[in-house]
Design a protein around this motif. Structure first.
Motif, PDB file in Angstrom:
ATOM      1  N   ILE A  49       2.286   7.111  -2.847  1.00 39.30           N
ATOM      2  CA  ILE A  49       1.149   8.039  -2.949  1.00 39.30           C
ATOM      3  C   ILE A  49       1.637   9.424  -3.360  1.00 39.30           C
ATOM      4  O   ILE A  49       1.059  10.073  -4.242  1.00 39.30           O
ATOM      5  CB  ILE A  49       0.380   8.087  -1.609  1.00 39.30           C
ATOM      6  N   GLU A  50       2.707   9.889  -2.737  1.00 42.48           N
ATOM      7  CA  GLU A  50       3.235  11.233  -3.032  1.00 42.48           C
ATOM      8  C   GLU A  50       3.716  11.366  -4.473  1.00 42.48           C
ATOM      9  O   GLU A  50       3.617  12.432  -5.077  1.00 42.48           O
ATOM     10  CB  GLU A  50       4.378  11.569  -2.064  1.00 42.48           C
ATOM     11  N   THR A  51       4.232  10.266  -5.036  1.00 45.27           N
ATOM     12  CA  THR A  51       4.730  10.315  -6.419  1.00 45.27           C
ATOM     13  C   THR A  51       3.641   9.988  -7.439  1.00 45.27           C
ATOM     14  O   THR A  51       3.913   9.968  -8.653  1.00 45.27           O
ATOM     15  CB  THR A  51       5.899   9.328  -6.602  1.00 45.27           C
ATOM     16  N   GLY A  52       2.443   9.696  -6.965  1.00 42.96           N
ATOM     17  CA  GLY A  52       1.337   9.414  -7.882  1.00 42.96           C
ATOM     18  C   GLY A  52       1.309   7.996  -8.404  1.00 42.96           C
ATOM     19  O   GLY A  52       0.571   7.688  -9.342  1.00 42.96           O
ATOM     20  N   SER A  53       2.094   7.081  -7.805  1.00 46.98           N
ATOM     21  CA  SER A  53       2.133   5.689  -8.272  1.00 46.98           C
ATOM     22  C   SER A  53       0.922   4.884  -7.799  1.00 46.98           C
ATOM     23  O   SER A  53       0.639   3.815  -8.338  1.00 46.98           O
ATOM     24  CB  SER A  53       3.410   5.008  -7.778  1.00 46.98           C
ATOM     25  N   THR A  54       0.254   5.354  -6.772  1.00 45.69           N
ATOM     26  CA  THR A  54      -0.951   4.683  -6.264  1.00 45.69           C
ATOM     27  C   THR A  54      -1.830   5.703  -5.553  1.00 45.69           C
ATOM     28  O   THR A  54      -1.354   6.778  -5.163  1.00 45.69           O
ATOM     29  CB  THR A  54      -0.596   3.543  -5.295  1.00 45.69           C
ATOM     30  N   GLN A  55      -3.088   5.367  -5.435  1.00 50.20           N
ATOM     31  CA  GLN A  55      -4.012   6.149  -4.610  1.00 50.20           C
ATOM     32  C   GLN A  55      -4.584   5.284  -3.485  1.00 50.20           C
ATOM     33  O   GLN A  55      -5.619   5.613  -2.909  1.00 50.20           O
ATOM     34  CB  GLN A  55      -5.154   6.709  -5.471  1.00 50.20           C
ATOM     35  N   CYS A  56      -3.876   4.210  -3.174  1.00 44.73           N
ATOM     36  CA  CYS A  56      -4.375   3.267  -2.167  1.00 44.73           C
ATOM     37  C   CYS A  56      -3.995   3.745  -0.762  1.00 44.73           C
ATOM     38  O   CYS A  56      -3.040   3.250  -0.157  1.00 44.73           O
ATOM     39  CB  CYS A  56      -3.808   1.872  -2.433  1.00 44.73           C
ATOM     40  N   TYR A  57      -4.761   4.688  -0.248  1.00 43.11           N
ATOM     41  CA  TYR A  57      -4.494   5.239   1.084  1.00 43.11           C
ATOM     42  C   TYR A  57      -4.741   4.216   2.186  1.00 43.11           C
ATOM     43  O   TYR A  57      -4.162   4.312   3.265  1.00 43.11           O
ATOM     44  CB  TYR A  57      -5.373   6.468   1.330  1.00 43.11           C
ATOM     45  N   GLU A  58      -5.585   3.240   1.913  1.00 47.60           N
ATOM     46  CA  GLU A  58      -5.953   2.294   2.972  1.00 47.60           C
ATOM     47  C   GLU A  58      -4.818   1.342   3.337  1.00 47.60           C
ATOM     48  O   GLU A  58      -4.870   0.694   4.385  1.00 47.60           O
ATOM     49  CB  GLU A  58      -7.217   1.532   2.567  1.00 47.60           C
ATOM     50  N   VAL A  59      -3.790   1.254   2.506  1.00 51.60           N
ATOM     51  CA  VAL A  59      -2.628   0.431   2.852  1.00 51.60           C
ATOM     52  C   VAL A  59      -1.846   1.054   4.010  1.00 51.60           C
ATOM     53  O   VAL A  59      -1.032   0.391   4.643  1.00 51.60           O
ATOM     54  CB  VAL A  59      -1.717   0.219   1.622  1.00 51.60           C
TER      55      VAL A  59
ATOM     56  N   VAL B 232       6.235  -0.338   5.806  1.00 50.84           N
ATOM     57  CA  VAL B 232       5.151  -0.332   4.815  1.00 50.84           C
ATOM     58  C   VAL B 232       4.547   1.061   4.703  1.00 50.84           C
ATOM     59  O   VAL B 232       4.294   1.566   3.594  1.00 50.84           O
ATOM     60  CB  VAL B 232       4.060  -1.359   5.189  1.00 50.84           C
ATOM     61  N   ARG B 233       4.352   1.704   5.849  1.00 51.19           N
ATOM     62  CA  ARG B 233       3.745   3.033   5.859  1.00 51.19           C
ATOM     63  C   ARG B 233       4.621   4.041   5.099  1.00 51.19           C
ATOM     64  O   ARG B 233       4.120   4.846   4.308  1.00 51.19           O
ATOM     65  CB  ARG B 233       3.509   3.464   7.304  1.00 51.19           C
ATOM     66  N   SER B 234       5.913   3.995   5.332  1.00 50.43           N
ATOM     67  CA  SER B 234       6.840   4.909   4.644  1.00 50.43           C
ATOM     68  C   SER B 234       6.878   4.625   3.147  1.00 50.43           C
ATOM     69  O   SER B 234       6.831   5.540   2.319  1.00 50.43           O
ATOM     70  CB  SER B 234       8.253   4.777   5.226  1.00 50.43           C
ATOM     71  N   PHE B 235       6.967   3.331   2.792  1.00 51.40           N
ATOM     72  CA  PHE B 235       7.027   2.917   1.389  1.00 51.40           C
ATOM     73  C   PHE B 235       5.757   3.340   0.651  1.00 51.40           C
ATOM     74  O   PHE B 235       5.818   3.907  -0.448  1.00 51.40           O
ATOM     75  CB  PHE B 235       7.199   1.394   1.335  1.00 51.40           C
ATOM     76  N   ALA B 236       4.589   3.074   1.260  1.00 52.05           N
ATOM     77  CA  ALA B 236       3.307   3.412   0.624  1.00 52.05           C
ATOM     78  C   ALA B 236       3.129   4.925   0.518  1.00 52.05           C
ATOM     79  O   ALA B 236       2.597   5.422  -0.489  1.00 52.05           O
ATOM     80  CB  ALA B 236       2.159   2.795   1.420  1.00 52.05           C
ATOM     81  N   SER B 237       3.565   5.659   1.537  1.00 50.74           N
ATOM     82  CA  SER B 237       3.457   7.133   1.497  1.00 50.74           C
ATOM     83  C   SER B 237       4.225   7.706   0.315  1.00 50.74           C
ATOM     84  O   SER B 237       3.757   8.628  -0.366  1.00 50.74           O
ATOM     85  CB  SER B 237       3.986   7.744   2.800  1.00 50.74           C
ATOM     86  N   GLN B 238       5.414   7.151   0.061  1.00 47.45           N
ATOM     87  CA  GLN B 238       6.213   7.616  -1.081  1.00 47.45           C
ATOM     88  C   GLN B 238       5.500   7.332  -2.402  1.00 47.45           C
ATOM     89  O   GLN B 238       5.497   8.164  -3.314  1.00 47.45           O
ATOM     90  CB  GLN B 238       7.586   6.935  -1.066  1.00 47.45           C
TER      91      GLN B 238
ATOM     92  N   ILE C 190       2.176  -4.234  -0.271  1.00 50.12           N
ATOM     93  CA  ILE C 190       2.905  -4.847   0.844  1.00 50.12           C
ATOM     94  C   ILE C 190       3.891  -5.894   0.324  1.00 50.12           C
ATOM     95  O   ILE C 190       5.033  -5.984   0.797  1.00 50.12           O
ATOM     96  CB  ILE C 190       1.918  -5.443   1.869  1.00 50.12           C
ATOM     97  N   CYS C 191       3.487  -6.683  -0.667  1.00 50.14           N
ATOM     98  CA  CYS C 191       4.410  -7.654  -1.269  1.00 50.14           C
ATOM     99  C   CYS C 191       5.569  -6.945  -1.962  1.00 50.14           C
ATOM    100  O   CYS C 191       6.723  -7.398  -1.878  1.00 50.14           O
ATOM    101  CB  CYS C 191       3.669  -8.543  -2.266  1.00 50.14           C
TER     102      CYS C 191
END
Length: 675
Positions: free
Chosen positions: A607-617, A599-605, A577-578
């Motif tokens: 996750i899709e690119t493999g940069s994070t697995q933090c689905y709870e964000v 935030v949802r759009s940014f985090a989804s990207q 988020i920061c």
């Protein structure tokens, strides 16, 4: 350690002190056992003669409305508003009468008996058992006879208020009057049935409506002062969608304390009630809501469509009635009530800073007692292990890790309901069967299920995975409520890479402050929370503490790693988020809705690119909590506009805070995205 001591001195002797010893398995009674063996008609129509406050006769609902309308308080506000608006007092009084008609309950024994019969049928279909601590019921029965009583249950489901009324009817206790959202009035027939069973309705927001506030406050206080019935409301204000206890709302608590502060009653009993569900009816609905699927409007047709759940099994419910708390005892030596004698009672007064602090402390104390008395079940432990072993874990290993976590939970004082005389494999297998909508056993491996999303949801593969994880996470969160203090000590130990106690405490206090909207901490005593966390970790031999240092033992490395893993989604989520704010939102103002979508759009990207697995964000709960904390830390500025609130980022403060997050948060290095 001087700085540590200074930070906890704000309030002197704390009002809340947790019992750190593991609870015994209290003598719970399953009230459905008798219902399965006798007539529901006879149960509903039986003689109902509850004990009442000081043997007063119940007052008719219409008489209460008359008392409220002609009270000095309401009449004073009517006259003041009449002068302000230049209208006849009769017109303002007519408006007050309309407000009362909208909000007031019309409790009727016929409706109560109808619900007693209907809920018996419904609960026997849905639940295996409804277990109640009889000792708590006995204490409540005594309290109702002595002083006005306020029931303060936890709030996880719409079932809560139906359940409590059902229990009080079963035990021949006075039926409560219940604060309910105005939304329920939109349910034809059902809304009026709820009104006749004791619900009184309040608008979600009073705004600056002085008349509404005066009428509502006087209505609640009149019922309380007359001992007409126990008052019931939820400190959390709304159902928790995540199973974490929500930060308390103070409005209604201020109202019910007012008669005591003005010496209109000698004392008031506050009763914390913990309601624990083995499986929550709305679990899927909550997960969808958190991912942005709109909440269905309350309606009778929606209720009828939900009939399909009657064929499902929702396990057991445990209801724990806590020790009634005397408001007089809580206020002793803390509150000076003399200033209330200087102003006539009917003139509205803004609570002093002292009173506001006291109300806040009482609210947090009640919520911490609710958490302390929650009953944990095997699935809560299983889901916690599952989320740290995705995408799959061997069944035998799952059983082994669950048993390890069971011992740790009991060591930390968790109130665990583990089945007696059943082998561990069977206990875990039974829980998996009950929650087969979330997880499945496939070829000896336990995996999370693919879950169907609602229509019109973008990024379906990401959101399907997120839905399963949020469903599972809502059960893990119930354990986090218990583990939060030792887990934050574990987190601080890993972040600081130091054994110096002052450094570890500094990191602990930082994270406690950051997560103050995610979890419930008593205000102003971070040192006490730190000491509790250290005590529990020492108790299970995870750490050794000296006056200046803290060391992780060889045995403790697994405990520290596990506890840190429990918190990783929150740590990573706040970091993401920061990053979003610094990259995407640093140059312009935004609304809360735009923030959540961004935030949802940014985090989804990511996750899709493999940069994070933090689905709870992706959860709106985490996003809103993070925004509230960032506003409090002055990272984000809140601006009031004519069309609502907007926010802007303070670049300098964000840079400092993001730097602290980056330096303190170890981010997992991912091999590939799991989609």
């Amino acid at each position: 350690m001087a700085a540590m001591v200074g930070s906890s001195a704000r309030r002197g002797i704390p009002m809340y002190s947790k019992n750190l010893t593991s609870k015994k398995k209290y003598d719970f009674e399953d009230i459905l056992e008798e219902r399965r063996q006798s007539s529901d008609v006879r149960y509903a129509m039986r003689c109902y003669t509850p004990v009442v406050y000081k043997e007063l006769s119940p007052c008719k609902p219409s008489a209460i409305k008359t008392i409220v309308l002609h009270s000095e308080q309401v009449q004073y506000v009517i006259k003041e508003l009449s002068k302000e608006m230049g209208e006849s007092p009769d017109i303002v009084q007519e408006e007050a009468a309309e407000i009362l008609d909208e909000m007031a309950h019309s409790m009727h024994m016929g409706a109560i008996r109808f619900f007693a019969f209907t809920l018996s049928k419904l609960f026997k279909c849905l639940f295996k058992s409804i277990c109640v601590n009889e000792e708590g019921i006995q204490k409540l029965q005594q309290a109702i006879q002595e002083h006005p009583v306020v029931l303060l249950p936890s709030h996880r489901s719409y079932v809560d208020f139906l359940l409590l009324s059902y229990l009080l009817f079963t035990y021949d206790l006075a039926m409560p009057v219940i604060a309910a959202g105005i939304d329920f009035l939109g349910m034809k027939v059902v809304g009026e049935l709820l009104r006749k069973s004791g619900a009184f309705f309040m608008r979600r927001s009073f705004g600056g409506n002085k008349l509404y506030w005066a009428v509502f406050a006087e209505y609640v206080k009149t019922m309380l002062k007359n001992g007409y019935a126990p008052i019931e409301f939820y400190l959390e204000g709304t159902r928790s969608r995540t199973a974490k206890t929500l930060v308390p709302k103070f409005g209604l608590l201020n109202i019910v304390m007012d008669p005591f502060l003005k010496r209109e009653v000698f004392d008031i009993y506050l009763v914390p009630i913990s309601i624990s569900y083995e499986r929550v009816l709305e679990e899927s609905l909550y997960a969808h809501e958190l991912l942005g699927v709109p909440k269905p409007k309350e309606s009778t047709s929606g209720l009828l469509k939900a009939r399909r759940i009657l064929s499902e099994d929702f396990g057991s419910i445990h209801v724990y009635f806590g020790q009634p708390l005397s408001l007089r005892t809580l206020a002793a030596g803390r509150i000076n009530r003399c200033p209330y004698n200087l102003v006539p009672r009917h003139i509205p007064q803004k609570p002093s800073e002292e009173i506001q602090e006291f109300v806040s402390d009482v609210a947090y104390k009640i919520e911490l007692l609710q958490i302390e008395n929650m009953v944990l079940n095997p699935w809560i432990l299983i889901s916690t292990v599952l989320l740290q072993n995705l995408p799959a874990i061997n069944f035998e290993l799952l059983v082994e890790k669950t048993l390890w976590l069971k011992d740790l939970t009991q060591s930390f004082g968790g109130f665990l309901d583990w089945p007696d005389n059943v082998c561990a494999n069977k206990a875990v297998g039974s829980s998996l069967s009950l929650h087969s909508n979330i997880a499945s056993l496939v070829n000896g491996q336990v995996v999370l299920n693919d879950t169907e999303m609602g229509p019109g949801v973008a990024g379906e593969s990401v959101f399907k995975e997120a839905l399963s994880i949020l469903l599972c996470g809502s059960y893990r969160n119930q354990l986090l409520n218990v583990f939060v203090r030792p887990a934050l000590v574990a987190l601080a130990l890993q972040m600081t890479h130091s054994s110096r106690k002052e450094e570890i405490y500094s990191s602990f206090a930082f994270w406690l402050d950051v997560f103050s909207h995610e979890f419930i901490f008593f205000p102003g005593i971070p040192l006490k929370d730190f000491e509790e966390g250290c005590y529990l970790l020492t108790k299970c031999d995870a750490i050794q503490v000296t006056p200046q240092q803290i060391f992780v033992t060889e045995k403790g490395s697994d405990v520290i790693s596990f506890l840190t893993g429990m918190f990783r989604p929150f740590v990573e989520g706040y970091q993401i988020i920061c990053r979003y704010l610094s990259k995407e939102a640093a140059t312009e103002t935004f609304s809360e809705k735009q923030f959540i979508f961004g935030v949802r759009s940014f985090a989804s990207q990511l996750i899709e690119t493999g940069s994070t697995q933090c689905y709870e964000v992706l959860s709106s709960d985490m996003q809103k909590n993070a925004l509230a904390v960032l506003v409090r830390l002055n990272v984000v500025k809140k601006i009031k506009m004519s069309d609502g609130l907007t926010y802007s980022v303070s670049k300098e403060t964000l840079s400092k805070t993001a730097g602290m997050f980056e330096s303190r948060i170890p981010v997992r290095k991912l091999v590939a995205a799991r989609l």
